[in-house]
Scaffold this motif. Structure first.
Motif, PDB file in Angstrom:
ATOM      1  N   GLY A  65       0.815  -1.213   0.000  1.00 14.96           N
ATOM      2  CA  GLY A  65       0.000   0.000   0.000  1.00 14.96           C
ATOM      3  C   GLY A  65       0.847   1.261   0.000  1.00 14.96           C
ATOM      4  N   ILE A  66       1.927   1.248   0.762  1.00 19.89           N
ATOM      5  CA  ILE A  66       2.821   2.410   0.809  1.00 19.89           C
ATOM      6  C   ILE A  66       3.504   2.617  -0.545  1.00 19.89           C
ATOM      7  CG2 ILE A  66       4.954   3.295   1.852  1.00 19.89           C
ATOM      8  CD1 ILE A  66       3.963   2.004   4.499  1.00 19.89           C
ATOM      9  N   ILE A  67       3.942   1.513  -1.161  1.00 24.04           N
ATOM     10  CA  ILE A  67       4.588   1.613  -2.473  1.00 24.04           C
ATOM     11  C   ILE A  67       3.605   2.159  -3.511  1.00 24.04           C
ATOM     12  CG2 ILE A  67       5.541   0.247  -4.379  1.00 24.04           C
ATOM     13  CD1 ILE A  67       6.846  -1.531  -2.189  1.00 24.04           C
ATOM     14  N   ILE A  68       2.374   1.642  -3.518  1.00 23.89           N
ATOM     15  CA  ILE A  68       1.360   2.135  -4.461  1.00 23.89           C
ATOM     16  C   ILE A  68       1.082   3.615  -4.204  1.00 23.89           C
ATOM     17  CG2 ILE A  68      -1.075   1.949  -5.135  1.00 23.89           C
ATOM     18  CD1 ILE A  68      -0.839  -1.072  -4.654  1.00 23.89           C
ATOM     19  N   PHE A  69       1.023   4.017  -2.951  1.00 25.88           N
ATOM     20  CA  PHE A  69       0.783   5.409  -2.592  1.00 25.88           C
ATOM     21  C   PHE A  69       1.904   6.302  -3.126  1.00 25.88           C
ATOM     22  CE2 PHE A  69       0.900   9.004   0.394  1.00 25.88           C
ATOM     23  CZ  PHE A  69      -0.418   9.438   0.301  1.00 25.88           C
ATOM     24  N   ILE A  70       3.149   5.862  -2.959  1.00 26.65           N
ATOM     25  CA  ILE A  70       4.295   6.640  -3.446  1.00 26.65           C
ATOM     26  C   ILE A  70       4.285   6.727  -4.970  1.00 26.65           C
ATOM     27  CG2 ILE A  70       6.825   6.648  -3.620  1.00 26.65           C
ATOM     28  CD1 ILE A  70       6.844   5.538  -0.729  1.00 26.65           C
ATOM     29  N   VAL A  71       3.935   5.632  -5.638  1.00 27.98           N
ATOM     30  CA  VAL A  71       3.823   5.649  -7.104  1.00 27.98           C
ATOM     31  C   VAL A  71       2.744   6.647  -7.521  1.00 27.98           C
ATOM     32  CG1 VAL A  71       3.115   4.279  -9.111  1.00 27.98           C
ATOM     33  CG2 VAL A  71       4.743   3.343  -7.478  1.00 27.98           C
ATOM     34  N   GLY A  72       1.643   6.704  -6.768  1.00 30.12           N
ATOM     35  CA  GLY A  72       0.585   7.676  -7.061  1.00 30.12           C
ATOM     36  C   GLY A  72       1.072   9.109  -6.955  1.00 30.12           C
ATOM     37  N   ASP A  82      -5.187  13.016 -12.764  1.00 29.41           N
ATOM     38  CA  ASP A  82      -6.302  12.091 -12.545  1.00 29.41           C
ATOM     39  C   ASP A  82      -5.810  10.674 -12.259  1.00 29.41           C
ATOM     40  OD1 ASP A  82      -8.114  14.114 -12.896  1.00 29.41           O
ATOM     41  OD2 ASP A  82      -8.453  13.676 -15.028  1.00 29.41           O
ATOM     42  N   ALA A  83      -4.837  10.223 -13.029  1.00 27.42           N
ATOM     43  CA  ALA A  83      -4.284   8.886 -12.811  1.00 27.42           C
ATOM     44  C   ALA A  83      -3.548   8.823 -11.468  1.00 27.42           C
ATOM     45  CB  ALA A  83      -3.337   8.502 -13.946  1.00 27.42           C
ATOM     46  N   GLY A  84      -2.841   9.877 -11.128  1.00 29.80           N
ATOM     47  CA  GLY A  84      -2.127   9.934  -9.857  1.00 29.80           C
ATOM     48  C   GLY A  84      -3.057   9.868  -8.670  1.00 29.80           C
ATOM     49  N   ILE A  89      -5.497   6.821  -4.217  1.00 32.91           N
ATOM     50  CA  ILE A  89      -6.668   6.250  -3.540  1.00 32.91           C
ATOM     51  C   ILE A  89      -6.527   4.738  -3.397  1.00 32.91           C
ATOM     52  CG2 ILE A  89      -9.155   5.832  -3.782  1.00 32.91           C
ATOM     53  CD1 ILE A  89      -9.325   8.700  -4.985  1.00 32.91           C
ATOM     54  N   ILE A  90      -6.054   4.069  -4.446  1.00 33.48           N
ATOM     55  CA  ILE A  90      -5.836   2.614  -4.373  1.00 33.48           C
ATOM     56  C   ILE A  90      -4.819   2.292  -3.278  1.00 33.48           C
ATOM     57  CG2 ILE A  90      -4.912   0.605  -5.607  1.00 33.48           C
ATOM     58  CD1 ILE A  90      -6.151   1.837  -8.162  1.00 33.48           C
ATOM     59  N   GLY A  91      -3.744   3.067  -3.218  1.00 36.23           N
ATOM     60  CA  GLY A  91      -2.730   2.863  -2.170  1.00 36.23           C
ATOM     61  C   GLY A  91      -3.314   3.032  -0.783  1.00 36.23           C
TER      62      GLY A  91
END
Length: 138
Positions: A65-72, A82-84, A89-91
């Motif tokens: 979740g943290i990695i997905i958040f940082i990628v966002g 918008d994609a970010g 939100i997914i993270g």
């Protein structure tokens, strides 16, 4: 690693629990034996001070979740707002899920201050294993 070669003369395994990730625990008539990083460790029942239960978050899911958040954040910084935001939100959802869906572990506190974590899974016999240890430390 063969636990039988680790046993003393006339010592017998009375209960066994195979947890997650190659974590094996053995209760003998004299002591508790467990594996950690491929090594066998032991403690006399006289050195077990307390047995408790705690809730723990799933570290792997939390890290994801943290990695997905940082990628966002990175995607939003590049210009795809918008994609970010969607990835952010997914993270956050993955982080919340990892906190809400916590697992249970038994903690055995030794007199040396060390804590042994015995993970509890839904399809395990860990409760019977812990009961056999409690019967020996009384």
């Amino acid at each position: 690693m063969d636990v039988n070669s680790f046993l003393a003369n006339d010592e017998h395994i009375t209960a066994e629990y195979k947890g997650k990730r190659k974590a094996h625990f053995y209760a003998t008539d004299r002591r508790l034996i467990w594996t950690r990083k491929g090594n066998l460790l032991d403690a006399s029942y006289n050195h077990i001070n307390t047995i408790g239960m705690a809730k723990v978050s799933h570290r792997g899911l939390l890290a994801l979740g943290i990695i997905i958040f940082i990628v966002g954040i990175a995607v939003a910084a590049v210009g795809a707002a918008d994609a970010g935001i969607a990835v952010l939100i997914i993270g956050l959802i993955v982080i919340v899920i990892s906190i809400v869906l916590r697992g249970s572990v038994y903690t055995l506190s030794l007199s040396s201050g060390e804590k042994i974590l015995v993970p509890k899974t839904k399809s395990s016999n860990v409760d019977a294993f812990i009961k056999s240890i409690r019967d020996k430390i009384r």
